[in-house]
Design a protein around this motif. Structure first.
Motif, PDB file in Angstrom:
ATOM      1  N   ALA A  89       1.529 -61.261 -10.885  1.00 35.91           N
ATOM      2  CA  ALA A  89       0.965 -60.097 -11.583  1.00 35.91           C
ATOM      3  C   ALA A  89       0.307 -59.174 -10.565  1.00 35.91           C
ATOM      4  CB  ALA A  89      -0.056 -60.536 -12.635  1.00 35.91           C
ATOM      5  N   VAL A  90       0.280 -57.882 -10.907  1.00 38.40           N
ATOM      6  CA  VAL A  90      -0.348 -56.877 -10.048  1.00 38.40           C
ATOM      7  C   VAL A  90      -1.308 -56.058 -10.893  1.00 38.40           C
ATOM      8  CG1 VAL A  90       0.028 -54.905  -8.531  1.00 38.40           C
ATOM      9  CG2 VAL A  90       1.723 -56.741  -8.619  1.00 38.40           C
ATOM     10  N   ALA A  91      -2.567 -56.024 -10.470  1.00 40.04           N
ATOM     11  CA  ALA A  91      -3.577 -55.202 -11.131  1.00 40.04           C
ATOM     12  C   ALA A  91      -3.848 -53.992 -10.251  1.00 40.04           C
ATOM     13  CB  ALA A  91      -4.862 -56.003 -11.352  1.00 40.04           C
ATOM     14  N   MET A  92      -3.448 -52.824 -10.727  1.00 42.36           N
ATOM     15  CA  MET A  92      -3.727 -51.589  -9.998  1.00 42.36           C
ATOM     16  C   MET A  92      -4.992 -50.959 -10.571  1.00 42.36           C
ATOM     17  SD  MET A  92       0.041 -49.913  -9.500  1.00 42.36           S
ATOM     18  CE  MET A  92       1.341 -50.768  -8.615  1.00 42.36           C
ATOM     19  N   THR A  93      -5.780 -50.338  -9.718  1.00 43.55           N
ATOM     20  CA  THR A  93      -6.984 -49.644 -10.190  1.00 43.55           C
ATOM     21  C   THR A  93      -6.942 -48.210  -9.690  1.00 43.55           C
ATOM     22  OG1 THR A  93      -8.246 -50.466  -8.275  1.00 43.55           O
ATOM     23  CG2 THR A  93      -8.387 -51.751 -10.299  1.00 43.55           C
ATOM     24  N   ASP A  94      -6.750 -47.299 -10.640  1.00 45.89           N
ATOM     25  CA  ASP A  94      -6.620 -45.867 -10.328  1.00 45.89           C
ATOM     26  C   ASP A  94      -5.586 -45.630  -9.230  1.00 45.89           C
ATOM     27  OD1 ASP A  94      -7.626 -43.824 -11.781  1.00 45.89           O
ATOM     28  OD2 ASP A  94      -9.318 -43.382 -10.474  1.00 45.89           O
ATOM     29  N   SER A  95      -4.454 -46.271  -9.390  1.00 50.89           N
ATOM     30  CA  SER A  95      -3.396 -46.181  -8.380  1.00 50.89           C
ATOM     31  C   SER A  95      -2.778 -44.782  -8.351  1.00 50.89           C
ATOM     32  CB  SER A  95      -2.314 -47.212  -8.685  1.00 50.89           C
ATOM     33  OG  SER A  95      -1.194 -47.030  -7.846  1.00 50.89           O
ATOM     34  N   VAL A  96      -2.343 -44.365  -7.163  1.00 52.42           N
ATOM     35  CA  VAL A  96      -1.710 -43.044  -7.001  1.00 52.42           C
ATOM     36  C   VAL A  96      -0.213 -43.191  -6.725  1.00 52.42           C
ATOM     37  CG1 VAL A  96      -3.828 -41.979  -6.174  1.00 52.42           C
ATOM     38  CG2 VAL A  96      -2.258 -43.004  -4.525  1.00 52.42           C
ATOM     39  N   HIS A  97       0.357 -44.353  -7.049  1.00 54.67           N
ATOM     40  CA  HIS A  97       1.780 -44.559  -6.789  1.00 54.67           C
ATOM     41  C   HIS A  97       2.623 -43.685  -7.717  1.00 54.67           C
ATOM     42  CE1 HIS A  97       1.240 -47.041 -10.371  1.00 54.67           C
ATOM     43  NE2 HIS A  97       2.561 -46.966 -10.542  1.00 54.67           N
ATOM     44  N   ASN A  98       3.867 -43.500  -7.350  1.00 60.66           N
ATOM     45  CA  ASN A  98       4.817 -42.766  -8.175  1.00 60.66           C
ATOM     46  C   ASN A  98       6.198 -43.357  -7.927  1.00 60.66           C
ATOM     47  OD1 ASN A  98       6.803 -40.756  -9.048  1.00 60.66           O
ATOM     48  ND2 ASN A  98       5.047 -39.415  -9.356  1.00 60.66           N
ATOM     49  N   VAL A  99       6.687 -44.131  -8.882  1.00 62.67           N
ATOM     50  CA  VAL A  99       7.932 -44.871  -8.668  1.00 62.67           C
ATOM     51  C   VAL A  99       9.129 -43.955  -8.502  1.00 62.67           C
ATOM     52  CG1 VAL A  99       7.147 -46.972  -9.807  1.00 62.67           C
ATOM     53  CG2 VAL A  99       8.194 -45.146 -11.171  1.00 62.67           C
ATOM     54  N   TRP A 100       9.050 -42.738  -9.057  1.00 63.61           N
ATOM     55  CA  TRP A 100      10.177 -41.810  -8.931  1.00 63.61           C
ATOM     56  C   TRP A 100      10.173 -41.110  -7.578  1.00 63.61           C
ATOM     57  CZ3 TRP A 100       8.050 -43.079 -13.574  1.00 63.61           C
ATOM     58  CH2 TRP A 100       8.936 -43.509 -14.548  1.00 63.61           C
ATOM     59  N   LEU A 138     -15.311 -46.887  -8.658  1.00 66.61           N
ATOM     60  CA  LEU A 138     -15.869 -47.999  -9.422  1.00 66.61           C
ATOM     61  C   LEU A 138     -14.843 -48.696 -10.307  1.00 66.61           C
ATOM     62  CD1 LEU A 138     -19.354 -46.636 -10.593  1.00 66.61           C
ATOM     63  CD2 LEU A 138     -18.840 -48.098  -8.632  1.00 66.61           C
ATOM     64  N   THR A 139     -13.615 -48.223 -10.296  1.00 63.63           N
ATOM     65  CA  THR A 139     -12.623 -48.768 -11.231  1.00 63.63           C
ATOM     66  C   THR A 139     -12.342 -50.257 -10.992  1.00 63.63           C
ATOM     67  OG1 THR A 139     -10.920 -47.845  -9.760  1.00 63.63           O
ATOM     68  CG2 THR A 139     -11.485 -46.571 -11.729  1.00 63.63           C
ATOM     69  N   SER A 140     -12.305 -50.687  -9.741  1.00 64.07           N
ATOM     70  CA  SER A 140     -12.053 -52.104  -9.460  1.00 64.07           C
ATOM     71  C   SER A 140     -13.199 -52.976  -9.956  1.00 64.07           C
ATOM     72  CB  SER A 140     -11.846 -52.324  -7.956  1.00 64.07           C
ATOM     73  OG  SER A 140     -10.721 -51.622  -7.485  1.00 64.07           O
ATOM     74  N   TRP A 141     -14.421 -52.540  -9.691  1.00 60.00           N
ATOM     75  CA  TRP A 141     -15.595 -53.335 -10.080  1.00 60.00           C
ATOM     76  C   TRP A 141     -15.742 -53.404 -11.593  1.00 60.00           C
ATOM     77  CZ3 TRP A 141     -18.916 -56.921  -9.464  1.00 60.00           C
ATOM     78  CH2 TRP A 141     -20.121 -56.921 -10.164  1.00 60.00           C
ATOM     79  N   LYS A 142     -15.568 -52.281 -12.258  1.00 54.50           N
ATOM     80  CA  LYS A 142     -15.771 -52.242 -13.707  1.00 54.50           C
ATOM     81  C   LYS A 142     -14.718 -53.063 -14.456  1.00 54.50           C
ATOM     82  CE  LYS A 142     -19.378 -49.565 -14.363  1.00 54.50           C
ATOM     83  NZ  LYS A 142     -20.574 -50.014 -15.137  1.00 54.50           N
ATOM     84  N   SER A 143     -13.535 -53.178 -13.902  1.00 54.70           N
ATOM     85  CA  SER A 143     -12.462 -53.900 -14.598  1.00 54.70           C
ATOM     86  C   SER A 143     -12.286 -55.325 -14.069  1.00 54.70           C
ATOM     87  CB  SER A 143     -11.142 -53.132 -14.457  1.00 54.70           C
ATOM     88  OG  SER A 143     -10.863 -52.825 -13.104  1.00 54.70           O
ATOM     89  N   PHE A 144     -13.257 -55.804 -13.316  1.00 53.77           N
ATOM     90  CA  PHE A 144     -13.186 -57.109 -12.661  1.00 53.77           C
ATOM     91  C   PHE A 144     -12.809 -58.236 -13.624  1.00 53.77           C
ATOM     92  CE2 PHE A 144     -15.315 -61.068 -11.410  1.00 53.77           C
ATOM     93  CZ  PHE A 144     -14.836 -61.264 -10.129  1.00 53.77           C
ATOM     94  N   HIS A 145     -13.562 -58.376 -14.714  1.00 54.64           N
ATOM     95  CA  HIS A 145     -13.330 -59.475 -15.643  1.00 54.64           C
ATOM     96  C   HIS A 145     -11.986 -59.334 -16.362  1.00 54.64           C
ATOM     97  CE1 HIS A 145     -17.276 -61.262 -15.136  1.00 54.64           C
ATOM     98  NE2 HIS A 145     -17.807 -60.067 -15.245  1.00 54.64           N
ATOM     99  N   SER A 146     -11.634 -58.101 -16.716  1.00 49.26           N
ATOM    100  CA  SER A 146     -10.344 -57.874 -17.386  1.00 49.26           C
ATOM    101  C   SER A 146      -9.184 -58.213 -16.458  1.00 49.26           C
ATOM    102  CB  SER A 146     -10.247 -56.415 -17.837  1.00 49.26           C
ATOM    103  OG  SER A 146     -11.243 -56.109 -18.781  1.00 49.26           O
ATOM    104  N   ILE A 147      -9.332 -57.909 -15.183  1.00 48.45           N
ATOM    105  CA  ILE A 147      -8.274 -58.190 -14.211  1.00 48.45           C
ATOM    106  C   ILE A 147      -8.030 -59.687 -14.087  1.00 48.45           C
ATOM    107  CG2 ILE A 147      -7.743 -58.146 -11.740  1.00 48.45           C
ATOM    108  CD1 ILE A 147      -8.931 -55.326 -11.658  1.00 48.45           C
TER     109      ILE A 147
END
Length: 329
Positions: free
Chosen positions: A227-238, A287-296
């Motif tokens: 599994a991969v947990a991205m936090t506010d990622s700027v990727h673009n698969v296209w 703060l996106t990584s820290w705030k979503s820690f438990h959910s991740i």
């Protein structure tokens, strides 16, 4: 008897007694060591000791990390207690070690440091000779004074009193970009580790670097990463030209916690249909990584459980079944 002779005799007797006592103490020590060598202290400590059967997860231990990142008992709120059973140090130590074994080894990548900054050594051959100028000395001095004042004003403006230095950046070999660094760590460390299940947290540009890793090492990544947990990622698969199989894999194994005013884990309408996007519970990018820690970590736990269930329920592949599948295709 003369005084000196009596004193000498007394000292001689005292020294002899001291030697005898030392010899006796040495013999006792040797005997004690011999006795201890025949005693299995580990077996002795096991006497009347409960079985070393401990939980395998933090939840089963009834411990969890609170919002401040502190390990606390889920019912009492108390910190971890080492002496859970009195006078059973070995059992308590084994319990402590079992708690510390959450089944995770951690590798932290550093994709933003791609070069070394060093002071550039001036080339003497490029320096003009003092006698090369045809300008009068007085005029040249006034010109240099103006240039020095201009530099001084510039540095005072930005509160940087250090003398001006010309710097150059030397790229780190095979790590001169975030994408190169991610690929290097994968090839030299992650793919060679004994880990059977790899979980990745990719923040911001890290998401783009991971997609690039998938493009470069698709089969390896699919074989190791659960599994991969991205936090506010700027990727673009296209824009990154990821193929359809990668896009399909991301939709199934990836989730992006994005900055949003919505409550944590609220589904957010994706701009691109590449992987589910949910709110990180904060509008601050950093703060996106820290705030979503438990959910991740719940996301990782669920993904691991699903993988284990699939592995245990999948039928054994035989030559005949493989042939039928090929014929059907």
């Amino acid at each position: 008897m003369p005084v000196r002779a009596s004193i000498f005799l007394f000292c001689l007797v005292w020294i002899t007694m001291a030697q005898l006592l030392a010899q006796e103490e040495k013999e006792k020590t040797t005997a004690l060591k011999d006795l201890l060598s025949r005693i299995d202290l580990d077996e002795l400590m096991k006497k009347d000791e409960p079985p070393l059967n401990f939980p395998e997860t933090l939840d089963e231990f009834e411990y969890a990390f609170n919002e401040h990142g502190q390990l606390r008992h889920i019912h009492t709120g108390e910190p971890f207690v080492f002496n859970y059973k009195e006078d059973l140090h070995r059992w308590n130590q084994k319990r402590y070690e079992a708690l510390g074994e959450e089944g995770y080894g951690v590798i932290v990548l550093n994709p933003n440091e791609n070069s070394l900054e060093v002071e550039k050594v001036p080339d003497p051959a490029k320096k003009p000779s003092p006698d090369a100028s045809d300008e009068p000395a007085e005029k040249r001095e006034r010109k240099e004074e103006r240039e020095n004042k201009k530099k001084k004003d510039f540095y005072e403006k930005y509160r940087n009193p250090q003398k001006e230095r010309e710097m150059e950046h030397i790229p780190i070999r095979e790590n001169s970009s975030p994408e190169e660094h991610t690929l290097y760590v994968w090839d030299h460390f992650i793919s060679k580790s004994l880990a059977k299940n790899v979980f990745i947290v990719a923040h911001s540009y890290g998401g783009l670097s991971f997609v690039n890793l998938m493009i470069q090492r698709e089969a390896e990544v699919k074989n190791h990463v659960r599994a991969v947990a991205m936090t506010d990622s700027v990727h673009n698969v296209w824009h990154q030209e990821a193929n359809k199989s990668i896009r399909d894999w991301l939709r199934e194994h990836c989730c992006n916690w994005v900055s949003s005013p919505e409550p944590l884990d609220t589904l957010v309408d994706p701009m691109l249909n590449d992987c589910p996007r949910v709110s990180a519970g904060t509008e601050k990018h950093e703060l996106t990584s820290w705030k979503s820690f438990h959910s991740i970590f719940k996301f990782f736990s669920d993904a691991h459980k699903d993988h284990e269930d699939e592995s245990s329920s999948s039928p054994v592949t035989t030559r005949s079944s493989h042939r039928i599948k090929n014929e059907d295709l």
